[in-house]
Design a protein around this motif. Structure first.
Motif, PDB file in Angstrom:
ATOM      1  N   THR A 179      70.646  42.899 107.077  1.00  0.00           N
ATOM      2  CA  THR A 179      70.677  41.444 106.903  1.00  0.00           C
ATOM      3  C   THR A 179      71.207  41.070 105.532  1.00  0.00           C
ATOM      4  O   THR A 179      72.159  40.281 105.410  1.00  0.00           O
ATOM      5  CB  THR A 179      69.274  40.849 107.104  1.00  0.00           C
ATOM      6  OG1 THR A 179      68.867  41.046 108.459  1.00  0.00           O
ATOM      7  CG2 THR A 179      69.272  39.365 106.804  1.00  0.00           C
ATOM      8  N   VAL A 180      70.597  41.605 104.483  1.00  0.00           N
ATOM      9  CA  VAL A 180      70.999  41.214 103.130  1.00  0.00           C
ATOM     10  C   VAL A 180      72.384  41.750 102.797  1.00  0.00           C
ATOM     11  O   VAL A 180      73.173  41.082 102.108  1.00  0.00           O
ATOM     12  CB  VAL A 180      69.951  41.669 102.099  1.00  0.00           C
ATOM     13  CG1 VAL A 180      69.883  43.192 101.966  1.00  0.00           C
ATOM     14  CG2 VAL A 180      70.203  41.019 100.742  1.00  0.00           C
ATOM     15  N   SER A 181      72.740  42.923 103.294  1.00  0.00           N
ATOM     16  CA  SER A 181      74.064  43.480 103.022  1.00  0.00           C
ATOM     17  C   SER A 181      75.153  42.651 103.698  1.00  0.00           C
ATOM     18  O   SER A 181      76.198  42.357 103.105  1.00  0.00           O
ATOM     19  CB  SER A 181      74.137  44.930 103.501  1.00  0.00           C
ATOM     20  OG  SER A 181      73.187  45.732 102.832  1.00  0.00           O
ATOM     21  N   ALA A 182      74.918  42.248 104.938  1.00  0.00           N
ATOM     22  CA  ALA A 182      75.911  41.446 105.652  1.00  0.00           C
ATOM     23  C   ALA A 182      76.016  40.045 105.066  1.00  0.00           C
ATOM     24  O   ALA A 182      77.117  39.488 104.972  1.00  0.00           O
ATOM     25  CB  ALA A 182      75.563  41.377 107.131  1.00  0.00           C
ATOM     26  N   TYR A 226      64.503  47.225 103.732  1.00  0.00           N
ATOM     27  CA  TYR A 226      64.337  45.907 103.090  1.00  0.00           C
ATOM     28  C   TYR A 226      62.852  45.564 103.098  1.00  0.00           C
ATOM     29  O   TYR A 226      62.348  44.912 104.011  1.00  0.00           O
ATOM     30  CB  TYR A 226      65.156  44.865 103.843  1.00  0.00           C
ATOM     31  CG  TYR A 226      65.117  43.467 103.265  1.00  0.00           C
ATOM     32  CD1 TYR A 226      65.940  43.114 102.200  1.00  0.00           C
ATOM     33  CD2 TYR A 226      64.280  42.494 103.807  1.00  0.00           C
ATOM     34  CE1 TYR A 226      65.916  41.826 101.686  1.00  0.00           C
ATOM     35  CE2 TYR A 226      64.250  41.206 103.301  1.00  0.00           C
ATOM     36  CZ  TYR A 226      65.068  40.874 102.238  1.00  0.00           C
ATOM     37  OH  TYR A 226      65.046  39.597 101.734  1.00  0.00           O
ATOM     38  N   THR A 227      62.126  46.026 102.096  1.00  0.00           N
ATOM     39  CA  THR A 227      60.663  45.914 102.102  1.00  0.00           C
ATOM     40  C   THR A 227      60.107  45.068 100.959  1.00  0.00           C
ATOM     41  O   THR A 227      59.086  44.406 101.133  1.00  0.00           O
ATOM     42  CB  THR A 227      60.032  47.317 102.035  1.00  0.00           C
ATOM     43  OG1 THR A 227      60.521  48.007 100.862  1.00  0.00           O
ATOM     44  CG2 THR A 227      60.391  48.142 103.271  1.00  0.00           C
ATOM     45  N   TYR A 233      61.156  36.529 101.697  1.00  0.00           N
ATOM     46  CA  TYR A 233      62.374  36.214 102.447  1.00  0.00           C
ATOM     47  C   TYR A 233      62.615  37.256 103.521  1.00  0.00           C
ATOM     48  O   TYR A 233      63.442  38.156 103.368  1.00  0.00           O
ATOM     49  CB  TYR A 233      63.574  36.116 101.503  1.00  0.00           C
ATOM     50  CG  TYR A 233      63.540  34.905 100.616  1.00  0.00           C
ATOM     51  CD1 TYR A 233      63.849  33.643 101.105  1.00  0.00           C
ATOM     52  CD2 TYR A 233      63.179  35.016  99.272  1.00  0.00           C
ATOM     53  CE1 TYR A 233      63.806  32.517 100.298  1.00  0.00           C
ATOM     54  CE2 TYR A 233      63.127  33.891  98.451  1.00  0.00           C
ATOM     55  CZ  TYR A 233      63.446  32.650  98.970  1.00  0.00           C
ATOM     56  OH  TYR A 233      63.397  31.544  98.176  1.00  0.00           O
ATOM     57  N   THR A 234      61.881  37.135 104.607  1.00  0.00           N
ATOM     58  CA  THR A 234      62.089  37.983 105.775  1.00  0.00           C
ATOM     59  C   THR A 234      63.009  37.255 106.748  1.00  0.00           C
ATOM     60  O   THR A 234      62.781  36.086 107.055  1.00  0.00           O
ATOM     61  CB  THR A 234      60.759  38.295 106.475  1.00  0.00           C
ATOM     62  OG1 THR A 234      59.939  39.068 105.595  1.00  0.00           O
ATOM     63  CG2 THR A 234      60.987  39.078 107.761  1.00  0.00           C
ATOM     64  N   ASP A 288      67.879  32.207 106.616  1.00  0.00           N
ATOM     65  CA  ASP A 288      67.341  33.122 107.614  1.00  0.00           C
ATOM     66  C   ASP A 288      68.231  33.220 108.846  1.00  0.00           C
ATOM     67  O   ASP A 288      68.348  34.283 109.454  1.00  0.00           O
ATOM     68  CB  ASP A 288      65.946  32.631 108.016  1.00  0.00           C
ATOM     69  CG  ASP A 288      65.317  33.474 109.122  1.00  0.00           C
ATOM     70  OD1 ASP A 288      65.731  34.626 109.304  1.00  0.00           O
ATOM     71  OD2 ASP A 288      64.410  32.972 109.791  1.00  0.00           O
ATOM     72  N   ASP A 289      68.865  32.116 109.227  1.00  0.00           N
ATOM     73  CA  ASP A 289      69.586  32.065 110.492  1.00  0.00           C
ATOM     74  C   ASP A 289      70.942  31.382 110.280  1.00  0.00           C
ATOM     75  O   ASP A 289      71.008  30.177 110.085  1.00  0.00           O
ATOM     76  CB  ASP A 289      68.762  31.292 111.514  1.00  0.00           C
ATOM     77  CG  ASP A 289      69.286  31.432 112.937  1.00  0.00           C
ATOM     78  OD1 ASP A 289      70.460  31.817 113.096  1.00  0.00           O
ATOM     79  OD2 ASP A 289      68.531  31.148 113.879  1.00  0.00           O
ATOM     80  N   VAL A 290      72.002  32.161 110.316  1.00  0.00           N
ATOM     81  CA  VAL A 290      73.339  31.616 110.036  1.00  0.00           C
ATOM     82  C   VAL A 290      74.184  31.496 111.306  1.00  0.00           C
ATOM     83  O   VAL A 290      75.401  31.379 111.243  1.00  0.00           O
ATOM     84  CB  VAL A 290      74.077  32.468 108.978  1.00  0.00           C
ATOM     85  CG1 VAL A 290      73.429  32.313 107.616  1.00  0.00           C
ATOM     86  CG2 VAL A 290      74.117  33.951 109.373  1.00  0.00           C
ATOM     87  N   ARG A 291      73.536  31.473 112.459  1.00  0.00           N
ATOM     88  CA  ARG A 291      74.288  31.381 113.716  1.00  0.00           C
ATOM     89  C   ARG A 291      75.008  30.045 113.861  1.00  0.00           C
ATOM     90  O   ARG A 291      76.091  29.975 114.438  1.00  0.00           O
ATOM     91  CB  ARG A 291      73.340  31.570 114.904  1.00  0.00           C
ATOM     92  CG  ARG A 291      72.833  32.995 115.057  1.00  0.00           C
ATOM     93  CD  ARG A 291      71.827  33.104 116.186  1.00  0.00           C
ATOM     94  NE  ARG A 291      70.683  32.227 115.936  1.00  0.00           N
ATOM     95  CZ  ARG A 291      70.257  31.315 116.816  1.00  0.00           C
ATOM     96  NH1 ARG A 291      70.873  31.158 117.961  1.00  0.00           N
ATOM     97  NH2 ARG A 291      69.201  30.568 116.538  1.00  0.00           N
TER      98      ARG A 291
END
Length: 333
Positions: A179-182, A226-227, A233-234, A288-291
């Protein structure tokens, strides 16, 4: 304390500020130019690291100059988060992507308002930091600072190094964070577009890191590593929306249709409304949601009904009916 508020839809906000009013009715006058200026200054005042002489305040000084020393890297720079002093790269990358999207859509308006240089400086402040956080193709430092320790102490950023350690947290091939890498890949790809004319060398550098981070996120498809940020920020939406978002921006930056094919290949993994095959439409574009932003871009790129109809359904949900609208508007005068 878990943060429940999403970041503002930056691109929508900035574009709204840049849109001139056509109303001729009498009423109060609002200085949208000043609002735009101060919206950009907000990010300037969150800067961490060695500050340039051009910063527009006299109360913030250099801070956190040892960030990254625990892992032998220079991880100074970037923005602090939400009034705290942790650097969380997931919301930071989302914000940088949205600022770059604003320039992508409305560059001339930023020129006319005299704000182009300022917003480009802010985007670069973030992307410079992301590049530092990506020392190897499959290694990415996604956080600096301990969220729990930071929340227990209130004080100025300039002295925080004397009060607590600021650990650096990474994801890698055995402990990934798609998630964070993308999301960071999307930010860097969008930045590569807006810097292409003024600084082609830097544009190419951003694009190189964007491609590597996207490849890392795509081949691992996991957030197992990612912990450190999970209490803050989950990504409840998972990582497929960020993969689509990143691939779409890389396509826009390169014109390489293999990235567009990649972007569309993830659609089957997007969430749907309960007990239907309809794409989810009752939330909003956020860190959180970029759709939602992604399907808007894909609707424009491909002209396919699947994206257009989904976006219309989403907008209708929030805006249809004057009395039933779920959002409030500025008076536009």
């Amino acid at each position: 304390m878990k943060k429940n508020l999403s970041l503002i839809l930056v691109v929508s906000f900035l574009i709204a500020l840049l849109t001139p009013s056509t109303s001729i009715s009498a009423g109060p006058s609002f200085n949208y130019g000043e609002a735009l200026q101060k919206a950009i200054m907000f990010y300037e005042f969150q800067r961490s690291g060695k500050l340039p002489p051009t910063i527009r305040n006299n109360w913030r000084a250099d801070s956190c100059l040892d960030d990254g020393k625990d892992v032998g890297l220079d991880l100074t720079g970037g923005w602090f988060d939400a009034g705290d002093h942790v650097k969380f790269n997931l919301p930071m990358a989302y914000t940088a992507a949205m600022l770059a999207w604003a320039v992508y859509e409305e560059k001339e308006a930023f020129v006319k308002s005299g704000q182009l240089g300022y917003i480009l400086d802010e985007i670069k402040w973030a992307t410079d930091y992301f590049i530092k956080c990506h020392p190897e193709p499959d290694v990415y430092y996604y956080q600096v600072g301990d969220g729990d320790a930071d929340h227990m102490w209130w004080g100025p950023a300039e002295v925080i190094h004397m009060r607590m350690q600021r650990p650096s947290y990474k994801v890698d091939i055995t402990s990934p964070g798609s998630t964070v890498s993308a999301e960071t890949a999307a930010a860097l790809a969008a930045a590569s577009i807006v810097f292409k004319d003024t600084d082609p060398q830097y544009s190419n550098l951003c694009l190189k890191h964007a491609k590597e981070l996207f490849n890392f996120a795509d081949k691992t498809r996991s957030d197992a590593g990612y912990t450190a940020a999970t209490n803050f920020y989950t990504s409840h939406s998972g990582f497929y929306d960020e993969l689509t978002w990143a691939a779409t921006w890389i396509y826009l930056a390169t014109g390489d249709t293999s990235y567009l094919d990649k972007a569309e290949s993830y659609i089957e993994f997007w969430s749907t409304e309960p007990q239907t095959d309809i794409m989810s439409y009752k939330w909003g574009h956020c860190w959180d949601d970029v759709r939602y932003g992604t399907q808007l871009l894909l609707a424009r790129i491909t002209n396919k009904p699947i994206y257009k109809e989904s976006m219309e359904r989403h907008l209708d949900y929030w805006t249809v009916g004057v009395n039933n609208s779920r959002i409030k508007y500025t008076p536009k005068v």
